[in-house]
Design a protein around this motif. Structure first.
Motif, PDB file in Angstrom:
ATOM      1  N   GLY A 208      15.656  31.274   5.359  1.00  0.00           N
ATOM      2  CA  GLY A 208      16.468  30.340   5.962  1.00  0.00           C
ATOM      3  C   GLY A 208      16.323  29.383   7.201  1.00  0.00           C
ATOM      4  O   GLY A 208      15.159  30.212   7.780  1.00  0.00           O
ATOM      5  N   PRO A 209      16.765  28.812   7.985  1.00  0.00           N
ATOM      6  CA  PRO A 209      16.461  27.970   8.895  1.00  0.00           C
ATOM      7  C   PRO A 209      16.642  28.698  10.173  1.00  0.00           C
ATOM      8  O   PRO A 209      18.033  29.406   9.784  1.00  0.00           O
ATOM      9  CB  PRO A 209      17.385  26.653   8.833  1.00  0.00           C
ATOM     10  N   ARG A 210      15.809  28.444  10.394  1.00  0.00           N
ATOM     11  CA  ARG A 210      15.982  29.142  11.835  1.00  0.00           C
ATOM     12  C   ARG A 210      15.727  27.618  13.093  1.00  0.00           C
ATOM     13  O   ARG A 210      15.679  27.000  13.006  1.00  0.00           O
ATOM     14  CB  ARG A 210      14.851  30.223  12.360  1.00  0.00           C
ATOM     15  N   PRO A 211      16.715  28.338  15.034  1.00  0.00           N
ATOM     16  CA  PRO A 211      16.991  27.100  15.748  1.00  0.00           C
ATOM     17  C   PRO A 211      15.463  26.929  16.057  1.00  0.00           C
ATOM     18  O   PRO A 211      14.608  27.765  16.190  1.00  0.00           O
ATOM     19  CB  PRO A 211      17.417  28.020  16.743  1.00  0.00           C
ATOM     20  N   ARG A 212      15.243  25.240  16.459  1.00  0.00           N
ATOM     21  CA  ARG A 212      14.178  25.683  16.981  1.00  0.00           C
ATOM     22  C   ARG A 212      13.824  23.808  16.921  1.00  0.00           C
ATOM     23  O   ARG A 212      14.487  23.057  17.128  1.00  0.00           O
ATOM     24  CB  ARG A 212      13.106  25.038  15.535  1.00  0.00           C
ATOM     25  N   ASP A 213      13.168  23.888  18.157  1.00  0.00           N
ATOM     26  CA  ASP A 213      13.013  22.640  18.940  1.00  0.00           C
ATOM     27  C   ASP A 213      12.137  21.697  18.508  1.00  0.00           C
ATOM     28  O   ASP A 213      10.579  21.685  17.681  1.00  0.00           O
ATOM     29  CB  ASP A 213      11.945  23.126  20.271  1.00  0.00           C
ATOM     30  N   TYR A 214      13.044  20.599  17.887  1.00  0.00           N
ATOM     31  CA  TYR A 214      12.545  19.228  17.083  1.00  0.00           C
ATOM     32  C   TYR A 214      11.625  18.371  17.361  1.00  0.00           C
ATOM     33  O   TYR A 214      10.397  17.489  17.747  1.00  0.00           O
ATOM     34  CB  TYR A 214      13.167  18.738  16.138  1.00  0.00           C
ATOM     35  N   SER A 215      11.325  18.585  18.999  1.00  0.00           N
ATOM     36  CA  SER A 215      10.505  17.585  19.918  1.00  0.00           C
ATOM     37  C   SER A 215       9.204  17.411  19.585  1.00  0.00           C
ATOM     38  O   SER A 215       8.439  18.523  19.351  1.00  0.00           O
ATOM     39  CB  SER A 215      11.097  17.679  21.175  1.00  0.00           C
ATOM     40  N   PHE A 216       8.561  16.204  20.222  1.00  0.00           N
ATOM     41  CA  PHE A 216       6.799  16.343  19.675  1.00  0.00           C
ATOM     42  C   PHE A 216       6.311  15.503  20.729  1.00  0.00           C
ATOM     43  O   PHE A 216       7.070  14.458  21.883  1.00  0.00           O
ATOM     44  CB  PHE A 216       6.250  16.378  19.202  1.00  0.00           C
ATOM     45  N   LYS A 217       5.116  15.318  21.734  1.00  0.00           N
ATOM     46  CA  LYS A 217       4.944  14.603  22.781  1.00  0.00           C
ATOM     47  C   LYS A 217       4.075  13.017  21.946  1.00  0.00           C
ATOM     48  O   LYS A 217       3.734  13.342  20.895  1.00  0.00           O
ATOM     49  CB  LYS A 217       3.335  15.265  23.563  1.00  0.00           C
ATOM     50  N   LEU A 218       4.519  12.067  22.396  1.00  0.00           N
ATOM     51  CA  LEU A 218       4.014  10.848  22.214  1.00  0.00           C
ATOM     52  C   LEU A 218       3.270   9.891  22.874  1.00  0.00           C
ATOM     53  O   LEU A 218       3.733  10.094  24.834  1.00  0.00           O
ATOM     54  CB  LEU A 218       5.206  10.336  21.665  1.00  0.00           C
ATOM     55  N   ASN A 219       1.401   9.818  23.364  1.00  0.00           N
ATOM     56  CA  ASN A 219       1.021   9.560  24.570  1.00  0.00           C
ATOM     57  C   ASN A 219       2.122   7.814  24.952  1.00  0.00           C
ATOM     58  O   ASN A 219       2.540   7.703  24.437  1.00  0.00           O
ATOM     59  CB  ASN A 219       0.002   8.910  24.025  1.00  0.00           C
ATOM     60  N   LYS A 220       1.810   7.823  26.001  1.00  0.00           N
ATOM     61  CA  LYS A 220       2.884   6.840  26.591  1.00  0.00           C
ATOM     62  C   LYS A 220       2.465   5.974  26.484  1.00  0.00           C
ATOM     63  O   LYS A 220       2.856   4.387  26.298  1.00  0.00           O
ATOM     64  CB  LYS A 220       2.404   7.366  28.258  1.00  0.00           C
ATOM     65  N   LYS A 221       0.835   5.786  26.320  1.00  0.00           N
ATOM     66  CA  LYS A 221       0.120   3.990  25.710  1.00  0.00           C
ATOM     67  C   LYS A 221       1.090   3.287  24.488  1.00  0.00           C
ATOM     68  O   LYS A 221       1.121   2.533  24.005  1.00  0.00           O
ATOM     69  CB  LYS A 221      -1.311   4.011  25.627  1.00  0.00           C
ATOM     70  N   VAL A 222       1.158   5.004  23.397  1.00  0.00           N
ATOM     71  CA  VAL A 222       1.181   4.100  21.761  1.00  0.00           C
ATOM     72  C   VAL A 222       2.759   3.970  22.592  1.00  0.00           C
ATOM     73  O   VAL A 222       3.337   3.143  21.455  1.00  0.00           O
ATOM     74  CB  VAL A 222       1.760   5.804  21.303  1.00  0.00           C
ATOM     75  N   LYS A 223       3.717   4.668  22.943  1.00  0.00           N
ATOM     76  CA  LYS A 223       5.070   4.164  23.043  1.00  0.00           C
ATOM     77  C   LYS A 223       4.932   3.498  23.357  1.00  0.00           C
ATOM     78  O   LYS A 223       5.896   1.949  23.391  1.00  0.00           O
ATOM     79  CB  LYS A 223       6.280   5.364  24.298  1.00  0.00           C
ATOM     80  N   GLN A 224       4.514   2.432  24.473  1.00  0.00           N
ATOM     81  CA  GLN A 224       4.272   1.284  25.565  1.00  0.00           C
ATOM     82  C   GLN A 224       3.932   0.206  24.212  1.00  0.00           C
ATOM     83  O   GLN A 224       4.392  -0.823  24.207  1.00  0.00           O
ATOM     84  CB  GLN A 224       3.283   0.762  27.061  1.00  0.00           C
ATOM     85  N   LEU A 225       3.100   0.428  23.438  1.00  0.00           N
ATOM     86  CA  LEU A 225       2.429  -0.169  22.199  1.00  0.00           C
ATOM     87  C   LEU A 225       3.588  -0.344  21.026  1.00  0.00           C
ATOM     88  O   LEU A 225       3.750  -1.384  20.675  1.00  0.00           O
ATOM     89  CB  LEU A 225       1.369   0.023  21.427  1.00  0.00           C
ATOM     90  N   ALA A 226       3.851   0.803  20.993  1.00  0.00           N
ATOM     91  CA  ALA A 226       5.522   0.208  20.160  1.00  0.00           C
ATOM     92  C   ALA A 226       6.433  -0.458  20.747  1.00  0.00           C
ATOM     93  O   ALA A 226       7.591  -0.950  20.031  1.00  0.00           O
ATOM     94  CB  ALA A 226       5.885   1.643  19.931  1.00  0.00           C
ATOM     95  N   ARG A 227       6.598  -0.435  21.827  1.00  0.00           N
ATOM     96  CA  ARG A 227       7.492  -1.154  22.666  1.00  0.00           C
ATOM     97  C   ARG A 227       7.429  -2.379  22.031  1.00  0.00           C
ATOM     98  O   ARG A 227       7.731  -3.512  21.783  1.00  0.00           O
ATOM     99  CB  ARG A 227       8.827  -1.132  24.070  1.00  0.00           C
ATOM    100  N   LYS A 228       6.303  -2.920  22.430  1.00  0.00           N
ATOM    101  CA  LYS A 228       5.972  -4.012  22.208  1.00  0.00           C
ATOM    102  C   LYS A 228       5.709  -4.632  20.959  1.00  0.00           C
ATOM    103  O   LYS A 228       5.963  -5.834  20.619  1.00  0.00           O
ATOM    104  CB  LYS A 228       4.388  -4.547  23.037  1.00  0.00           C
ATOM    105  N   SER A 229       5.474  -4.163  20.338  1.00  0.00           N
ATOM    106  CA  SER A 229       5.453  -4.576  18.888  1.00  0.00           C
ATOM    107  C   SER A 229       6.719  -4.996  18.152  1.00  0.00           C
ATOM    108  O   SER A 229       6.750  -5.766  16.899  1.00  0.00           O
ATOM    109  CB  SER A 229       4.438  -3.915  17.808  1.00  0.00           C
ATOM    110  N   ALA A 230       7.958  -3.524  18.389  1.00  0.00           N
ATOM    111  CA  ALA A 230       8.934  -3.973  18.424  1.00  0.00           C
ATOM    112  C   ALA A 230       9.520  -5.408  18.728  1.00  0.00           C
ATOM    113  O   ALA A 230      10.869  -5.999  17.838  1.00  0.00           O
ATOM    114  CB  ALA A 230      10.098  -3.200  18.528  1.00  0.00           C
TER     115      ALA A 230
END
Length: 208
Positions: free
Chosen positions: A91-113
């Motif tokens: 069965g499902p157990r409590p867990r953290d779904y967050s994960f790391k994403l590099n700052k430059k990738v996030k910046q590129l993603a916003r530019k791309s959007a």
């Protein structure tokens, strides 16, 4: 890329503003957009889901029937997942779904959007926009000027304007944010971007 500047009634003011080619003119990176949106949605998950496994069920531990001679399969515990009310298998157990994403990738993603919206001609630049008081009808009139009352809109302001925020919050398809808080998810989720002139320079300084 040059675009017209509009007033709050959706009328062309005659002014032009240049959108930075380093942001609005790049070739969109769809994978970067996917990763950033995935991270945003993962961060919204509480991860508090839980199902009881057989060791956690509050049932008797006695052997429910004799081992042999019943004509059925062996059964050692009512907690077994094969019985109604038994434990859940994996069965499902409590867990953290967050994960790391590099700052430059996030910046590129916003530019791309932003580049995606610019290519679709779904970006409008406004004279710095404000309202005299918190009134939903005033904000709806503003959207009607851009023929965007029935579409998802994102208004990007340079700073928080309480009157604008309060006027828009009752409209399901309207969202108002400041330039420093805009995420890739917000940009991609909107059908139309309305960017105040002051917010445009702030966006460009944040992403360059």
């Amino acid at each position: 890329m040059e675009v017209a500047v509009y007033n709050s009634k959706g009328e062309d003011t005659g002014k032009k503003v240049t959108l930075s080619d380093e942001i609005f003119g790049i070739e969109p990176n769809e994978h970067a957009i996917y990763l950033d949106v995935k991270q945003y949605l993962a961060n919204q998950r509480q991860g508090t889901h839980k199902a009881k496994e057989r060791a956690e069920n509050a049932h008797s531990t006695r052997k429910i029937k004799k081992q042999k001679g019943t004509g059925g399969a062996r059964a050692g515990s009512i907690k077994s997942p094969v019985f109604v009310g038994g434990g859940t298998i994996f069965g499902p157990r409590p867990r953290d779904y967050s994960f790391k994403l590099n700052k430059k990738v996030k910046q590129l993603a916003r530019k791309s959007a932003l580049a995606v919206k610019a290519k679709e001609n779904n970006v409008a630049v406004l004279d710095n926009f404000t309202l005299d008081g918190p009134r939903t009808k005033s904000y709806l009139d503003f959207l009607n000027g851009f023929k965007a009352a029935d579409t998802k809109t994102l208004l990007i302001l340079p700073e928080v304007d309480k009157n604008v925020v309060l006027s828009s919050r009752n409209l399901k398809k309207a969202k108002v944010m400041t330039a420093d808080l805009v995420s890739t998810y917000d940009l991609m989720n909107a059908d139309r971007l309305l960017i105040a002139e002051g917010a445009l320079s702030k966006l460009e300084s944040l992403l360059q």
